[in-house]
Design an enzyme around this catalytic site. Structure first.
Site, mmCIF file in Angstrom:
data_model
loop_
_atom_site.group_PDB
_atom_site.id
_atom_site.type_symbol
_atom_site.label_atom_id
_atom_site.label_comp_id
_atom_site.label_asym_id
_atom_site.label_seq_id
_atom_site.Cartn_x
_atom_site.Cartn_y
_atom_site.Cartn_z
ATOM 1 N N ASP A 68 39.341 51.265 34.484
ATOM 2 C CA ASP A 68 39.640 50.226 35.451
ATOM 3 C C ASP A 68 38.410 50.113 36.357
ATOM 4 O O ASP A 68 37.591 51.045 36.436
ATOM 5 C CB ASP A 68 40.894 50.557 36.270
ATOM 6 C CG ASP A 68 41.460 49.307 36.952
ATOM 7 O OD1 ASP A 68 40.715 48.296 37.058
ATOM 8 O OD2 ASP A 68 42.618 49.323 37.382
ATOM 9 N N TRP A 69 38.294 48.992 37.032
ATOM 10 C CA TRP A 69 37.052 48.689 37.765
ATOM 11 C C TRP A 69 36.774 49.721 38.881
ATOM 12 O O TRP A 69 37.478 49.757 39.886
ATOM 13 C CB TRP A 69 37.108 47.271 38.290
ATOM 14 C CG TRP A 69 36.473 46.265 37.364
ATOM 15 C CD1 TRP A 69 35.536 45.322 37.707
ATOM 16 C CD2 TRP A 69 36.677 46.098 35.949
ATOM 17 N NE1 TRP A 69 35.158 44.608 36.597
ATOM 18 C CE2 TRP A 69 35.837 45.046 35.514
ATOM 19 C CE3 TRP A 69 37.468 46.738 34.999
ATOM 20 C CZ2 TRP A 69 35.772 44.634 34.180
ATOM 21 C CZ3 TRP A 69 37.410 46.324 33.675
ATOM 22 C CH2 TRP A 69 36.583 45.293 33.289
#
Ligand code: BGC
Length: 806
Positions: A240-241
């Protein structure tokens, strides 16, 4: 030697040849993003870059200023209903079409991977991101997810199944440690991931921010091994970012791609790890090899750049919104609207709430509100605003105006629900209430007119203190760009509502099974309620609810008969065929969602009352009757055996119920199943929970099977892993926290700038290490070290480091 990575259509060069030629630095460089939304291009090998974009209910393509929270405007796109909404349709064919349409919009924009689907289970109705997710039930989630991903990937665009795993709250999502016992994890939180991965082979899976049983999901080897080895996922894992904590550990565990760019920082760490033999080159090759396979597959899609029919997508968005609307109450058959003397009240009738905030925010092509749709349907309606979005002093006047207008009308339709600041990525709700000014409005109107219809918007269950007094309640959830039009079509009877709730509406927050353990402490959240999530809890323990799972009305009525036992037979492959007659006994064509629940009494282990094991949406003309055939896969009856660490079907008698909701069982039959699977031996597995939402820590610990970690952060132990929020009681950190949370954020919320307010909240909840990753960050590693020293009260050392900056 120069090796060319050839596009499909010409001869494909063997990836092993490329890997043999590449320097370690080149391989490592492919393991992190080139910028916010792209992987890196390697010209030397003609390796193109991949473009990724959010997801999931539309395309959030950012060509200008990139961010992952929907703060900056993205390109216009079709805004479909959000996940929580479409799941209420229980219509797998329709969801497939939505996936396909999303794929087409990606193709047009040369997007290779759409960052969706989010399938986390709704453990608590408070999770701020529930509007994006499907259901409290893993089976329903898996079936809808399979359809969406198959549709999307049929266009050659890759899906990204997220957030793997147990990302069931937004509060402290970047550091919280979800503690879940093995059986609960498998049966509830991993079930849909397992089935979707096995049946659709999503191009990518996104590893979640949070920790699971003590390890960050990005570097949780046990979790990623399960994905790659046990479920045989062939694609890649993307962080995930900003979720990567330790890149080398992440790579070892199974994360191929870190997103977004780290400006070479983590690539260097990989290179060093290979050189120091912490990571073998074979392992790096295995990870990069998967990346190359995916890059080749996605970039050689001949449909890239192809345009699509916008109008068709708009129509589809309307159709999905219509199919997802749930009719919750319809006393005296007040709906569909039969009169012309009606008034529409509520800000949301003109400014619909049609999606949630955060990374999934779509810049919608068009927005069709309900008020205009009434006018286009040639129904002239009176209108009053009724309330302001953020409660204010002017509300009293608005209520008065609305009540005046409601007097003497045949029907009063009030558009109400959760306003923007209630539902966002990065923040959980604190209550099940809708804003007080709206509740007051409904109560006041009821004093002057009894014929009130409430139309709800919002992506999650809410309390409805007026539910027993109003005549009808229609829930449109977050219906996307066409939400207003779709709702008017249902209110006017052009469309017969057919959605059913994919989650339970509890009466009050205290009734929810995770009530005492959500969102957990500073460090951990203990899933003490175990497998008793949603209706599994309410139905097993006979708790009264506002609206049950699977519930929804229609303008017509259905009757069930003839669940034919003689037609049930075991096939060779362990399947059961179930046949039942369903009849539309009313005068209007409609659709019914037939649900199949399975229960096992006298089990070797603890069980929930019943579980959804299949369903079918059936369309029936007025007075029409159909024989419905539904297959049940006996392997689906399995529970997770924690002694054998495998799914096991228990021998014995099972009850199969055909139902219109989890609380509306129409017909049941018993069957005997013989199985060779091993049974549990230990007595402790039989232990039934008493009051699930009050499970004691020691009982949970015994089920968890390991010592539970500390609940609170020890003093003096602050590290770069902690967040400002976790450290907020430290003298140095407190003023920063107070200013950000109580001054800045409040101001932004007042201005209705929900996305920016969320960003402030998220910054307070992101590990300190994340502040120094960005190239243009104003903070240095040295300053970070200094700040941590200050938090640990090593004042002189801290100040020196901060001044030193480096
Ligand atoms: C969200 C993801 C999203 C990513 C990129 C993260 O904050 O959790 O769901 O895909 O940002 O925008």
């Amino acid at each position: 030697m120069l090796i060319i990575f050839v596009k499909r259509g010409t001869m494909m060069l063997d990836k092993n040849t490329i890997l043999k030629d590449m320097a370690i630095e080149e391989k490592a460089s492919l393991c992190s993003g080139g910028d916010y939304w792209h992987t890196k291009e390697l010209k030397k090998y003609n390796i193109p870059r991949l473009t990724m974009s959010d997801g999931p209910h539309g395309l959030r393509l950012q060509l200008k200023q990139a961010d992952n929270l929907g703060i900056n405007e993205s390109e216009k796109a079709t805004c479909f209903p959000s996940g929580a909404t479409i799941c209420n349709s229980w219509d797998v064919d329709l969801i497939y079409k939505m996936g396909e349409a999303l794929g087409e919009e990606c193709l047009k924009n040369n997007v290779h991977i759409l960052l969706g689907l989010g399938i986390n289970i709704k453990r608590s109705p408070l999770c701020g991101r529930n509007f994006e997710y499907f259901s409290e039930d893993p089976y329903l989630t898996s079936k809808m997810g399979i359809a969406y991903i198959n549709g999307l990937q049929s266009t050659g665009v890759g899906a990204c199944l997220k957030h793997f795993a147990a990302n069931n709250q937004e509060e402290r999502r970047r550091v919280i440690n979800a503690i879940i016992d093995e059986r609960t994890l498998r049966e509830i939180y991993l079930y849909a991931f397992e089935h979707i991965v096995k049946e659709t082979q999503p191009i990518s899976v996104m590893s979640a921010y949070n920790k699971l049983n003590g390890r960050y999901c990005t570097e949780n080897k046990e979790l990623l091994d399960m994905l790659k080895n046990e479920w045989e996922h062939k694609g890649i894992v993307i962080t995930d970012w900003g979720a990567e904590n330790n890149r080398v550990e992440g790579l070892i565990a199974g994360n191929e791609l870190e997103m977004p760019a780290t400006n070479g920082k983590s690539d260097l760490q990989i290179v060093q790890a290979v050189k120091e033999k912490v990571v073998s080159e074979e392992l790096l090759d295995e990870r990069v090899g998967r990346l190359l396979d995916i890059i080749d597959k996605l970039t050689s899609n001949e449909k890239l750049g192809q345009s699509y029919d916008k109008q068709k997508h708009f129509q589809l968005a309307t159709k999905i919104a219509e199919e997802s609307i749930v009719l919750l109450k319809n006393e005296d058959e007040i709906l569909p609207i039969k009169s012309k003397n009606i008034v529409v009240i509520g800000d949301m009738a003109k400014k619909p709430r049609y999606q949630g905030a955060g990374s999934s925010t779509i810049n919608s092509e068009i927005i069709e509100n309900a008020y205009d749709s009434f006018i286009s349907a040639e129904l002239k309606v009176d209108y009053a605003n009724g309330y302001s979005r953020l409660p204010s002093a002017g509300d009293k006047k608005l209520r008065k105006e609305a009540c005046e207008m409601a007097k003497g009308k045949d029907i009063v339709i009030v558009f109400a629900g959760l306003t923007e600041e209630y539902e966002s990525e990065g923040m959980d709700r604190r209550t099940l209430d809708i804003p007080t000014n709206q509740n007051k409005l409904i109560e006041d109107i009821l004093k002057v007119n009894k014929n009130v219809v409430v139309v709800l918007s919002g992506g999650a269950p809410v309390k409805m203190p007026w539910a027993h007094k109003v005549k009808a309640i229609v829930n449109g959830y977050l219906g996307g760009q066409a939400s207003g039009k779709a709702m008017v079509n249902v209110l006017m009877g052009k469309v017969n509502p057919s959605g059913k709730l994919s989650e339970t509406y509890p009466l009050k927050l205290k009734d929810t099974p995770s009530y005492y353990n959500f969102p957990g402490s500073n460090l951990n959240v203990e899933y003490r309620e175990g497998i008793y999530v949603g209706y599994r809890y309410y139905d097993t323990f006979d708790k009264e609810v506002l609206f049950p799972f699977g519930y929804g009305l229609s303008y017509t009525k259905f009757e069930y008969s003839d669940l034919r036992l003689d037609k049930i037979h075991m096939n060779k492959d362990g399947k059961i065929k179930l046949t039942v007659k369903v009849k539309n006994v009313g005068n209007m064509s409609g659709k019914e969602i037939v649900q199949i629940y399975v229960s096992k009494e006298n089990s070797h282990t603890y069980r929930v009352k019943h579980e959804l094991k299949n369903f079918q949406k059936v369309s029936l003309e007025a007075k029409e009757e159909k024989d419905i055939e539904i297959e049940l896969d006996v392997r689906n009856f399995a529970y997770y055996n924690i002694e054998e660490h495998m799914w096991c079907v228990e021998s014995g008698e099972y009850e199969i119920s055909v139902a219109a909701s989890s609380r509306d069982i129409k017909l049941t039959q018993k069957i005997q199943i013989k199985s060779n699977d091993p049974d549990l031996k230990e007595e402790k597995n039989k232990k039934v929970y008493k009051d699930v939402n009050k499970t004691l820590r020691k009982d949970f610990e015994s089920r968890y099977g390991k010592k539970l970690p500390l609940k609170k952060l020890k003093f003096m132990a602050a590290t770069a892993d902690n967040t400002i929020e976790q450290l907020r009681f430290r003298p140095i950190v407190m003023p920063i926290y107070i200013y950000q949370k109580y001054v800045k954020m409040k101001k932004l919320l007042k201005e209705q700038n929900v996305n920016k307010a969320t960003k402030v909240m998220m910054d307070l909840q992101k590990p300190l290490r994340c502040y120094v990753v960005k190239k243009d960050s104003k903070y240095t590693e040295e300053m970070l070290g200094g700040f941590i020293d200050l938090a640990n009260l090593r004042l002189i050392r801290g100040i020196k480091k901060i001044l030193n900056k480096k």
